[in-house]
Design an enzyme around this catalytic site. Structure first.
Site, short mmCIF file in Angstrom:
data_model
loop_
_atom_site.label_atom_id
_atom_site.label_comp_id
_atom_site.label_asym_id
_atom_site.label_seq_id
_atom_site.Cartn_x
_atom_site.Cartn_y
_atom_site.Cartn_z
CD GLU A 234 -3.17 -0.89 2.05
OE1 GLU A 234 -3.43 0.25 2.46
OE2 GLU A 234 -3.81 -1.88 2.41
N GLY A 235 1.96 1.21 -0.73
CA GLY A 235 2.86 2.36 -0.82
C GLY A 235 4.03 2.19 0.12
#
Length: 467
Positions: A234-235
């Site tokens: 998620e990043g």
């Protein structure tokens, strides 16, 4: 009818091998303006988001990767000339070119839920369990929890766990109220997973041999192996800290900057002039106002004034990742400071952990602000802002007496701090449950059983239980 033919290949996609519906973000290439003639809007080069069912012709999402063997479902998504219609776009024709906005809104909620909740649950379990272990484990005829080196690590675990817990509780309340704060969620994901790494690393150090030997009684290793996954997905946290939190947050959280951008895009000179004037007035008001603020509020004032002054760097600011990373830290620390105060009021947290967190938070705020000033291209200007807000005094970190108090509370059955960290935590691991029982003084001999394995001459591995 007009449609799209998608060519794409992306790896490290969470849940890709098991998802029934897959979201595809793609850049529209429409040089002839077909979509503009059909729907009245030009979206050439814009990002669009579509939802495709598994089994769609040309869509492949079945290949697994293996993230550290922890069973985290992850894999590849590939589109080989996958053909879709405008009806597959989220929002239909109204969703054309709106993909980036949709992605940010979706991440604003999702990024602030799953990974931070996992970090909170594992950190609370590990902090309580490791403190209990330190009270039960003897070395030199003394519980290792009485050694100050161990107490220091337990106190650090408690500080990190309290910060995670406070941020998660505040985020959940915001989401319950229908808010979707994109910057808060970015801060929460980055901070909670990084702090979770601090907790699990200290747990590994304290539990030591029992943490590095794999077996059914090892309650630390599963969290240790899963920690890099939360930090990566998620990043990446490196990207989130260096670019996203401040780079995106400066515009989104600024009271006027986004309106200025919109005015420029719309060529609205009147709106542009109004919002620039309001920005100047707010900055001047922050500079001239004096008194009536606590240390945390002054830190917020420094962040606001310094961030506004950094706009003088122009487009070069987004490439100054040393600077934006420090601004991200300051924003995160300020947010954590308010979350900690709010959480203490709503959770009944003992004063020891709140006092310790206040000291640590101001200590790191002062250190980061001074690093920022010392390395800023406009150092003199930001030094003046620092003097006007935070001042020249050095904040002191929490003292040894407070570390001892926190460690002792966590080693004591029924303490408020142990109760706080046991909330919303399932003690599923049998060894954790046994230690919790033993901490209350009602342990049986099974708490001291150790799994041993014997390799016979014929190559057979047998397990015994040794006390």
């Amino acid at each position: 009818s007009i449609g799209f033919r998608i060519h794409a290949s992306k790896r490290y996609i969470t849940l890709a091998p098991v998802a029934d519906i897959i979201g595809i973000a793609f850049r529209v290439v429409d040089p002839d303006g077909l979509l503009e003639r059909q729907y009245g809007q030009s979206v050439d080069g814009e990002i669009t988001l579509a939802l495709l069912r598994r089994g769609t012709r040309g869509l492949s999402a079945s290949e697994y990767t293996d993230p550290l063997g922890i069973g985290f479902s992850n894999g590849f998504v590939e589109c080989h000339g996958t053909e879709i219609s405008v009806d597959d776009v989220i929002g239909g024709e109204n969703g054309l070119g709106q993909g980036w906005k949709m992605l940010m809104e979706a991440l604003a909620a999702g990024r602030g839920i799953a990974l931070p909740a996992g970090a909170a649950g594992s950190s609370k379990m590990l902090t309580n369990a490791t403190a209990a272990y330190s009270a039960l484990r003897h070395q030199f005829k003394t519980p290792i929890g009485k050694f100050e080196g161990i107490r220091e690590k337990i106190a650090e675990m408690a500080l990190a766990t309290y910060e995670i817990d406070a941020l998660v509780a505040l985020m959940n309340t915001a989401l319950d109220n229908g808010e979707k704060p994109p910057i808060f969620s970015a801060v929460l994901k980055q901070r909670s997973t990084e702090l979770g790494r601090v907790v699990v690393n200290h747990a590994m150090d304290i539990v030591a041999g029992s943490a590095i030997c794999m077996g059914p009684q090892n309650f630390v290793a599963p969290a240790y192996f899963s920690t890099p996954v939360g930090i990566t997905v998620e990043g990446s946290n490196t990207m989130t800290r260096s670019l996203l939190i401040f780079g995106q947050g400066l515009i989104r959280s600024h009271p006027h900057l986004l309106d200025i951008v919109h005015a420029i895009e719309a060529n609205d000179r009147q709106s542009f002039a109004m919002h620039v004037t309001q920005t100047v007035k707010s900055v001047v008001g922050l500079v001239l106002s004096v008194g009536g603020r606590g240390p945390l509020e002054e830190a917020v004032r420094f962040f606001a004034l310094s961030a506004n002054a950094s706009l003088l760097l122009g487009g070069d600011l987004k490439r100054r990742e040393f600077i934006s990373g420090r601004y991200a830290d300051l924003l995160s620390y300020c947010l954590a400071g308010y979350a900690a105060e709010w959480h203490a009021k709503h959770s009944g947290a003992p004063s020891s952990i709140l006092d310790a967190f206040r000291a640590r938070n101001m200590f790191r705020i002062h250190a980061t602000a001074k690093e920022l000033v010392a390395n800023h291209p406009h150092s003199l200007l930001h030094r003046a802002i620092l003097w006007r807000t935070i001042g020249s005094a050095n904040a002191l970190d929490l003292n040894d007496a407070l570390k001892t108090t926190i460690a002792t509370e966590l080693q004591t059955k029924g303490s408020k701090l142990r109760a706080l960290f046991s909330e919303d935590t399932l003690m599923l691991h049998p060894n954790v449950r046994r230690m919790e029982t033993a901490l209350g003084g009602s342990a049986d001999d099974s708490i001291f059983e150790v799994d041993r394995f014997h390799l016979s001459d014929d190559g057979k591995l047998t397990q015994t239980s040794d006390k």
